[in-house]
Write a protein that holds these residues in place. Structure first.
Motif, short mmCIF file in Angstrom:
data_model
loop_
_atom_site.label_atom_id
_atom_site.label_comp_id
_atom_site.label_asym_id
_atom_site.label_seq_id
_atom_site.Cartn_x
_atom_site.Cartn_y
_atom_site.Cartn_z
N VAL A 1 0.83 -1.22 0.00
CA VAL A 1 0.00 0.00 0.00
C VAL A 1 0.86 1.26 0.00
O VAL A 1 0.36 2.33 0.31
CB VAL A 1 -0.94 0.02 1.23
CG1 VAL A 1 -2.03 -1.01 1.06
CG2 VAL A 1 -0.16 -0.22 2.50
N GLY A 2 2.14 1.09 -0.34
CA GLY A 2 3.04 2.22 -0.27
C GLY A 2 2.65 3.38 -1.18
O GLY A 2 2.79 4.53 -0.81
N PHE B 1 9.24 2.57 -2.99
CA PHE B 1 8.40 1.88 -2.02
C PHE B 1 8.79 0.42 -1.78
O PHE B 1 8.17 -0.24 -0.97
CB PHE B 1 6.93 1.97 -2.42
CG PHE B 1 6.39 3.36 -2.26
CD1 PHE B 1 6.16 3.87 -1.00
CD2 PHE B 1 6.15 4.16 -3.36
CE1 PHE B 1 5.68 5.16 -0.84
CE2 PHE B 1 5.67 5.45 -3.21
CZ PHE B 1 5.44 5.94 -1.94
N SER B 2 9.77 -0.09 -2.50
CA SER B 2 10.07 -1.49 -2.29
C SER B 2 11.47 -1.72 -1.73
O SER B 2 11.83 -2.84 -1.42
CB SER B 2 9.89 -2.28 -3.59
OG SER B 2 10.81 -1.85 -4.53
N ILE C 1 16.94 1.89 5.87
CA ILE C 1 17.10 2.12 4.44
C ILE C 1 16.20 3.26 3.97
O ILE C 1 16.59 4.08 3.14
CB ILE C 1 16.79 0.81 3.66
CG1 ILE C 1 17.91 -0.22 3.88
CG2 ILE C 1 16.63 1.08 2.17
CD1 ILE C 1 19.22 0.13 3.22
N ILE C 2 14.99 3.35 4.55
CA ILE C 2 14.09 4.46 4.20
C ILE C 2 14.76 5.79 4.54
O ILE C 2 14.71 6.75 3.77
CB ILE C 2 12.74 4.33 4.96
CG1 ILE C 2 12.07 3.00 4.65
CG2 ILE C 2 11.82 5.48 4.60
CD1 ILE C 2 10.86 2.70 5.52
N GLY C 3 15.44 5.83 5.70
CA GLY C 3 16.15 7.04 6.09
C GLY C 3 17.29 7.37 5.15
O GLY C 3 17.44 8.51 4.74
N PHE C 4 18.08 6.36 4.78
CA PHE C 4 19.22 6.60 3.89
C PHE C 4 18.76 7.09 2.52
O PHE C 4 19.37 7.99 1.94
CB PHE C 4 20.06 5.32 3.74
CG PHE C 4 20.91 5.04 4.93
CD1 PHE C 4 21.86 5.96 5.35
CD2 PHE C 4 20.77 3.87 5.65
CE1 PHE C 4 22.65 5.72 6.46
CE2 PHE C 4 21.55 3.61 6.77
CZ PHE C 4 22.49 4.54 7.17
N CYS D 1 -2.17 -1.23 -7.67
CA CYS D 1 -1.96 -2.67 -7.85
C CYS D 1 -0.73 -3.14 -7.10
O CYS D 1 -0.73 -4.17 -6.45
CB CYS D 1 -1.79 -3.00 -9.34
SG CYS D 1 -3.25 -2.65 -10.29
N ARG D 2 0.32 -2.30 -7.20
CA ARG D 2 1.55 -2.65 -6.50
C ARG D 2 1.32 -2.71 -4.99
O ARG D 2 1.76 -3.60 -4.31
CB ARG D 2 2.64 -1.59 -6.77
CG ARG D 2 3.61 -1.99 -7.84
CD ARG D 2 4.98 -1.47 -7.50
NE ARG D 2 5.64 -2.28 -6.50
CZ ARG D 2 5.80 -1.95 -5.25
NH1 ARG D 2 5.32 -0.82 -4.79
NH2 ARG D 2 6.44 -2.75 -4.42
N GLY D 3 0.59 -1.67 -4.50
CA GLY D 3 0.38 -1.56 -3.07
C GLY D 3 -0.39 -2.77 -2.55
O GLY D 3 -0.10 -3.27 -1.49
#
Lengths: 310, 96
Positions: free
Chosen positions: A1-2, A179-180, A198-201, A308-310
């Motif tokens: 759901v990103g 998002f992945s 990793i989200i932070g980096f 669709c991805r989310g």
């Protein structure tokens, strides 16, 4: 759901453009602030995944659309020679915000619980966007853009088609990467805490990279810089992302990707041709809405894709 | 409206500075608290996808949730179905 926020921000974009044209940004932006803040705070009180989707996904997404879309054309009215730098600094904000929120959310959840983390986010974003909105001034008064209906001949231009195609294709890759990456980190056996890092980096890369890209674009040709960076981004996916097995290399890749990922956001607002096109396509809203056909089609297709991805 | 705004050269040419820098700062704040704050959601989704197998939803979302994130995460590691599978296989598994 990103990609949910992203999808909804883009779905409402044409509506926001209409409303901003009619009522001005000092109506649409506060509306967005109210929607976004209520989304975050309401998310603290939900008790099912479905309700979380509605509050955090839809309300926050729509709120972002109402805040972000009216603010898009403003810097181009203030800057010409240093436009990329100005846009680079402004869009580095998402990197600083992303890194800060990514690393503090975990700590707030640990200390006070999820509800307070969401309420705090709502309050922080409320005050910051309120300050920002009250400081923002456009130069519409001096520019007096021609009140043209859509110049459909613009869409027939080969360069314009190429540009839209490039934006569209880059967005697909952008969403996927953005998002992945943290899920990917888990899949190579990284610990969950480090995968969250990793989200932070990724966001640190954005914060540092965008102003630098801005300076480079101002000094040389903006289209060339965009071409080079898109190419580097694509190659680095093959060179680093596919074979990567170690956390260190993944951190390097996320910094690199964060820096060059959003290049189309900046180019779309910086290159002279593009800003002219986007200005006519999205900002100068004509009476008839045929102008948005292509743009909203593109945004809908990729909203669907991200759904669709989310 | 600040006084400087009206005295600025009244032309369509962008001044490349001046009050424009204030607009840069306010757009920085806009980006900070819209696209930046989305990271909160990413982190929560991320943690939730890890804890989904171990705790009940109401426990995770209730204001008095006392389960520490570290505990959830540790449980999640043990419960991770993809933990021991090779990376090429793990990456093909549906996430969430």
């Amino acid at each position: 759901v990103g990609g949910f926020n992203f999808a909804f921000a883009m779905i409402v974009a044409p509506l926001v453009t209409v409303l901003t044209h009619r009522f001005g940004k000092f109506v649409t932006m506060p509306t967005g602030i109210a929607i976004q803040t209520s989304g975050y705070i309401a998310a603290g009180f939900v008790d099912s995944i479905g309700q979380l989707m509605i509050t955090q996904g839809i309300l926050v997404g729509v709120g972002i659309g109402f805040i972000y879309v009216p603010s898009l054309p403003i810097l181009s009215q203030w800057f010409e020679a240093r436009r990329s730098l100005a846009n680079g600094i402004a869009s580095a904000g998402s990197g600083f915000g992303g890194a800060l929120f990514a690393w503090t959310t975990g700590a707030i959840i640990d200390a006070f619980g999820l509800q307070w983390a969401l309420c705090a986010t709502g309050l922080i974003t409320f005050f910051l966007t309120a300050i920002a909105t009250s400081l923002l001034r456009d130069r519409n008064k001096y520019i007096r853009p021609p009140q043209l209906a859509l110049d459909t001949s613009l869409l027939k231009k080969y360069e314009v088609q190429l540009l839209l195609a490039w934006s569209f294709v880059s967005m697909l890759g952008y969403i996927t990467l953005l998002f992945s990456l943290s899920d990917f980190a888990l899949s190579i056996g990284t610990s969950p805490q480090r995968a969250t890092d990793i989200i932070g980096f990724l966001n640190i890369g954005t914060a540092v990279g965008r102003p630098i890209i801005g300076i480079a674009s101002d000094k040389s040709n903006r289209i060339d810089v965009a071409l080079a960076l898109t190419l580097i981004c694509g190659l680095s996916c093959f060179a680093f992302w596919i074979p990567v097995q170690s956390y260190g290399l993944l951190v390097f890749f996320s910094l690199l990707a964060g820096a060059i990922l959003g290049v189309f956001w900046m180019v779309n607002r910086t290159s002279k041709m593009t800003s002219e096109v986007l200005f006519k396509l999205t900002i100068q809203l004509p009476r008839r809405s045929d102008r948005s056909a292509l743009k909203s089609l593109a945004s809908k297709i990729y909203s669907l894709y991200s759904l669709c991805r989310g | 409206m600040p006084a400087t705004f009206d005295t600025e050269e009244a032309s369509a040419v962008p001044p490349d500075g001046g009050y424009g820098w204030v607009c840069v700062v306010s757009l920085f704040l806009v980006n900070f608290s819209t696209w930046g704050a989305v990271a909160v959601r990413k982190v929560i989704n991320h943690l939730r996808s890890l804890t989904i197998a171990t705790t009940s939803l109401t426990a995770r979302l209730s204001p008095s949730a006392s389960i520490s994130r570290t505990t959830c995460v540790l449980n999640a590691i043990l419960a991770q179905p993809t933990w021991s599978t090779p990376s090429w296989a793990a990456s093909t598994l549906p996430s969430r």
